[in-house]
Motif scaffolding. Structure first.
Motif, PDB file in Angstrom:
ATOM      1  N   ARG A 117      28.572  58.577 110.472  1.00 19.70           N
ATOM      2  CA  ARG A 117      29.802  58.517 111.237  1.00 19.70           C
ATOM      3  C   ARG A 117      29.610  57.756 112.554  1.00 19.70           C
ATOM      4  N   VAL A 118      30.649  57.063 112.946  1.00 16.79           N
ATOM      5  CA  VAL A 118      30.743  56.453 114.261  1.00 16.79           C
ATOM      6  C   VAL A 118      32.031  56.955 114.892  1.00 16.79           C
ATOM      7  N   ASN A 119      31.919  57.509 116.090  1.00 22.73           N
ATOM      8  CA  ASN A 119      33.089  58.097 116.767  1.00 22.73           C
ATOM      9  C   ASN A 119      33.812  59.093 115.865  1.00 22.73           C
ATOM     10  N   GLY A 120      33.048  59.811 115.069  1.00 22.84           N
ATOM     11  CA  GLY A 120      33.613  60.842 114.203  1.00 22.84           C
ATOM     12  C   GLY A 120      34.169  60.348 112.889  1.00 22.84           C
ATOM     13  N   GLU A 121      34.246  59.032 112.694  1.00 21.35           N
ATOM     14  CA  GLU A 121      34.813  58.475 111.468  1.00 21.35           C
ATOM     15  C   GLU A 121      33.716  58.076 110.494  1.00 21.35           C
ATOM     16  N   ALA A 122      33.955  58.335 109.209  1.00 24.91           N
ATOM     17  CA  ALA A 122      32.991  57.968 108.173  1.00 24.91           C
ATOM     18  C   ALA A 122      32.931  56.450 108.031  1.00 24.91           C
ATOM     19  N   VAL A 123      31.730  55.890 108.133  1.00 23.79           N
ATOM     20  CA  VAL A 123      31.567  54.441 108.001  1.00 23.79           C
ATOM     21  C   VAL A 123      30.554  54.073 106.924  1.00 23.79           C
ATOM     22  N   GLY A 124      29.911  55.063 106.283  1.00 23.57           N
ATOM     23  CA  GLY A 124      28.917  54.768 105.269  1.00 23.57           C
ATOM     24  C   GLY A 124      28.127  56.003 104.915  1.00 23.57           C
ATOM     25  N   HIS A 125      26.937  55.792 104.359  1.00 20.23           N
ATOM     26  CA  HIS A 125      26.130  56.924 103.911  1.00 20.23           C
ATOM     27  C   HIS A 125      24.651  56.567 103.928  1.00 20.23           C
ATOM     28  N   VAL A 126      23.834  57.623 103.870  1.00 18.06           N
ATOM     29  CA  VAL A 126      22.390  57.453 103.740  1.00 18.06           C
ATOM     30  C   VAL A 126      22.081  57.158 102.277  1.00 18.06           C
ATOM     31  N   THR A 127      21.220  56.162 102.066  1.00 14.26           N
ATOM     32  CA  THR A 127      20.848  55.842 100.692  1.00 14.26           C
ATOM     33  C   THR A 127      19.356  56.120 100.498  1.00 14.26           C
ATOM     34  N   THR A 128      18.768  55.614  99.429  1.00  9.64           N
ATOM     35  CA  THR A 128      17.397  55.969  99.083  1.00  9.64           C
ATOM     36  C   THR A 128      16.405  55.547 100.163  1.00  9.64           C
ATOM     37  N   GLY A 129      15.462  56.446 100.475  1.00 11.48           N
ATOM     38  CA  GLY A 129      14.406  56.101 101.415  1.00 11.48           C
ATOM     39  C   GLY A 129      13.408  55.158 100.762  1.00 11.48           C
ATOM     40  N   GLU A 130      12.926  54.191 101.527  1.00  9.90           N
ATOM     41  CA  GLU A 130      11.941  53.251 101.016  1.00  9.90           C
ATOM     42  C   GLU A 130      10.623  53.450 101.759  1.00  9.90           C
ATOM     43  N   TYR A 131       9.639  52.623 101.502  1.00 11.66           N
ATOM     44  CA  TYR A 131       8.288  52.850 101.979  1.00 11.66           C
ATOM     45  C   TYR A 131       8.215  52.720 103.502  1.00 11.66           C
ATOM     46  N   HIS A 171      35.994  50.472 100.672  1.00 12.00           N
ATOM     47  CA  HIS A 171      36.600  51.807 100.665  1.00 12.00           C
ATOM     48  C   HIS A 171      36.706  52.389 102.073  1.00 12.00           C
ATOM     49  N   HIS A 172      35.769  52.060 102.943  1.00 12.49           N
ATOM     50  CA  HIS A 172      35.866  52.506 104.328  1.00 12.49           C
ATOM     51  C   HIS A 172      36.788  51.595 105.138  1.00 12.49           C
ATOM     52  N   LEU A 173      36.766  50.290 104.831  1.00  9.01           N
ATOM     53  CA  LEU A 173      37.595  49.355 105.599  1.00  9.01           C
ATOM     54  C   LEU A 173      39.080  49.534 105.294  1.00  9.01           C
ATOM     55  N   THR A 174      39.427  49.730 104.024  1.00  6.20           N
ATOM     56  CA  THR A 174      40.848  49.765 103.650  1.00  6.20           C
ATOM     57  C   THR A 174      41.262  51.017 102.895  1.00  6.20           C
ATOM     58  N   GLY A 175      40.282  51.813 102.418  1.00  6.75           N
ATOM     59  CA  GLY A 175      40.635  52.934 101.557  1.00  6.75           C
ATOM     60  C   GLY A 175      40.880  54.238 102.271  1.00  6.75           C
ATOM     61  N   GLY A 176      40.595  54.290 103.571  1.00 13.19           N
ATOM     62  CA  GLY A 176      40.798  55.525 104.317  1.00 13.19           C
ATOM     63  C   GLY A 176      41.947  55.397 105.302  1.00 13.19           C
ATOM     64  N   SER A 177      41.857  56.139 106.393  1.00  8.93           N
ATOM     65  CA  SER A 177      42.898  56.076 107.417  1.00  8.93           C
ATOM     66  C   SER A 177      42.780  54.778 108.201  1.00  8.93           C
ATOM     67  N   LYS A 178      43.822  54.470 108.972  1.00 10.10           N
ATOM     68  CA  LYS A 178      43.778  53.272 109.816  1.00 10.10           C
ATOM     69  C   LYS A 178      42.635  53.354 110.818  1.00 10.10           C
ATOM     70  N   LYS A 179      42.426  54.564 111.371  1.00 12.77           N
ATOM     71  CA  LYS A 179      41.352  54.718 112.348  1.00 12.77           C
ATOM     72  C   LYS A 179      39.995  54.502 111.701  1.00 12.77           C
ATOM     73  N   GLU A 180      39.806  55.034 110.499  1.00 10.87           N
ATOM     74  CA  GLU A 180      38.537  54.838 109.806  1.00 10.87           C
ATOM     75  C   GLU A 180      38.269  53.357 109.575  1.00 10.87           C
ATOM     76  N   GLY A 181      39.286  52.629 109.134  1.00 13.14           N
ATOM     77  CA  GLY A 181      39.119  51.199 108.904  1.00 13.14           C
ATOM     78  C   GLY A 181      38.812  50.446 110.181  1.00 13.14           C
ATOM     79  N   ARG A 182      39.476  50.813 111.258  1.00  9.54           N
ATOM     80  CA  ARG A 182      39.263  50.115 112.540  1.00  9.54           C
ATOM     81  C   ARG A 182      37.861  50.400 113.088  1.00  9.54           C
ATOM     82  N   VAL A 183      37.449  51.676 113.030  1.00  8.46           N
ATOM     83  CA  VAL A 183      36.127  52.035 113.544  1.00  8.46           C
ATOM     84  C   VAL A 183      35.034  51.390 112.691  1.00  8.46           C
ATOM     85  N   THR A 184      35.218  51.389 111.378  1.00  9.15           N
ATOM     86  CA  THR A 184      34.241  50.748 110.494  1.00  9.15           C
ATOM     87  C   THR A 184      34.114  49.272 110.809  1.00  9.15           C
TER      88      THR A 184
END
Length: 504
Positions: free
Chosen positions: A155-169, A180-193
């Motif tokens: 999250r950035v400023n409380g808005e979901a912008v992505g996720h943790v993926t597989t750890g590497e070496y 999905h974060h840019l256009t699939g959520g709320s206007k605020k989520e898209g703007r913050v992303t």
């Protein structure tokens, strides 16, 4: 909208002149927002402005100049000492898409389709700034510290912008952005992303939090900050690898060594490296799940302590020593995979580890672990899909561009920087943002990122794919721009193509 007077340099937009209303407003068609821009002001993207009825780019168009030195000073396009009035003083010029403009609303050719001759071969470079709704960044964070469970929301400023993926070496990985974060959520989520992606791509620091995990500050090319702590080192290897690397250096100086690691904790006496050095069994017992001899999984929970675990006391991962094998005075070194944490112990008469000062004979080996750790960095890779509208600016038959890229007839760059083009359908490319000039990325408030993309190929191949030959112009015809020295570690975009031949 910001005042256009705040900006010191601009270049003329190459599209047909837009209509000017009676009150002097211009409707900009460079993106789907279609701003009405008043005289003296810039549009919502801060990239286009109304200059007395003329639509202009606020920032100048960038050209790269081949050089043997890295970096280099910007040379403004007019009225500057040392500039002789010629845009192209030598043939070693490459036209980037930074500041070039877009193909939106998609019916028109790319803003610049520029021909040049390279070692006797006629070449063409097609440049455009792509409007990427389908884009994101992959972030590599060099640290053993636990940043959060896989699939946890970032999250950035409380808005979901992505996720943790597989750890590497030795690194934690994040996947941020995406449609999905840019256009699939709320206007605020898209703007913050969009804002977060833009800052990351332009190498600015971004603070983010991970659900159930850490607070991070990420800046491309800089050390990450995890829970307020600046990371210094990337681990030399997992615990097992560290045992293998340094086993000889511990021989005769310690009876047992445990390298604490969240993933694979190593035990010297049990490890095959220890066996080959004839190190005797010590009766040590570790908590966790034994994998193969000398390799243990899950000795503790993930965290920000020793070796990426949640422990502050390394003895917490030990069980009682076997009295049939262990002996009083046994010398035990416990160390993390970065050398940041270390402790030296000797067993007393009751076979309990007692902490002692690190002997001088072991100081060098601990320092050697730290020496072999590379500096911790945050790496930001922009990833975007070059869709139909962008490709239509190159050719009337977009699939031919895709095939040409896959056949290696067309070389793709992003602001002159090398890219990796993913296999499979479409043109999905990925680029290290630190390889681009400063502020190479922009945005439009749809929301979407604006990124430069260039296609370089032989002129005859361009004609064969159905390119917009009527819009090809010589490099010498460009009126204005800013010359920037090409980074010495970036390949010169023309180099792979001078001798390239069509496949048919």
């Amino acid at each position: 909208m910001p005042s256009y007077s705040e900006f010191s340099a601009h270049s003329e937009f190459e599209a047909p002149a837009p209509a000017v209303s009676a009150d002097g407003k211009i409707r900009c068609d460079a993106c789907p927002v279609m701003c009405y821009i008043k005289p003296g002001l810039a549009g919502a993207c801060d990239r286009y402005a109304n200059d007395n009825g003329t639509l202009v780019r606020v920032d100048p168009h960038i050209l790269l100049e081949r050089t043997v030195s890295e970096g280099g000073d910007l040379v403004p396009f007019g009225g500057t000492k040392g500039w002789d009035g010629s845009l192209v003083p030598n043939p070693e010029k490459f036209v980037t898409a930074i500041g070039a403009g877009t193909t939106y609303p998609d019916y028109k050719p790319a803003p610049f389709i520029v021909s040049s001759e390279v070692e006797g071969v006629d070449m063409v470079t097609v440049v455009t700034e792509g409007i990427f709704s389908y884009c994101g960044v992959k972030v590599k964070i060099d640290t053993d510290r636990f940043v959060g469970p896989e699939q946890s929301t970032v999250r950035v400023n409380g808005e979901a912008v992505g996720h943790v993926t597989t750890g590497e070496y030795g690194s934690q990985m994040l996947s941020l952005g995406g449609v999905h974060h840019l256009t699939g959520g709320s206007k605020k989520e898209g703007r913050v992303t969009c804002d977060a992606l833009l800052d990351l791509c332009n190498r600015k620091p971004v603070e983010m939090t991970v659900d159930g995990g850490a607070t991070l500050v990420i800046e491309a090319g800089k050390a990450p900050v995890v829970n307020g702590q600046l990371e210094q080192r990337m681990r030399v290897g997992c615990g097992s690898a560290t045992i293998g690397i340094f086993a000889r250096q511990w021989l005769g100086k310690a009876d047992e060594v445990v390298v604490v690691d969240d993933h694979i904790t190593g035990v010297l006496s049990e490890h095959q490296a220890g066996k080959l050095l004839d190190i005797p069994d010590t009766g040590i017992k570790l908590k966790g799940r034994r994998s193969t001899p000398g390799r243990y999984f899950q000795v503790a929970e993930p965290g920000t302590g020793w070796g990426g675990t949640n422990i502050d006391d390394p003895l917490a991962i030990l069980g009682p020593f076997d009295p049939k094998t262990a002996w009083p005075g046994l010398r035990l070194l416990m160390v993390s995979t970065t050398g940041e944490h270390h402790g030296y112990y000797e067993l007393d008469e009751a076979l309990q580890p007692v902490r002692r000062d690190l002997p001088g004979a072991l100081v060098e080996s601990v320092e050697r672990i730290a020496e072999n750790c590379e500096p911790a960095l945050s790496t930001v890779l922009f990833i975007g899909g070059a869709g139909g509208s962008l490709r239509a600016g190159v050719t009337e038959n977009p699939v031919r561009l895709t095939r040409s890229v896959k056949d290696a007839l067309t070389y793709v760059t992003c602001g002159g920087a090398p890219v990796y083009v993913w296999p499979g359908g479409g043109i999905t490319f990925m680029v290290d943002v630190t390889r681009l000039p400063d502020n190479a990325f922009g945005y439009v408030p749809t929301p979407a990122l604006v990124a430069p993309i260039e296609f370089t190929l032989r002129l005859d191949d361009y004609e064969a794919m159905g390119g917009h030959m009527g819009h090809v112009r010589p490099l010498s015809s460009l009126r204005q721009g800013v010359d920037l020295a090409q980074r010495a570690d970036n390949p010169w975009p023309f180099a792979p193509h001078a001798a390239r031949r069509s496949h048919g």
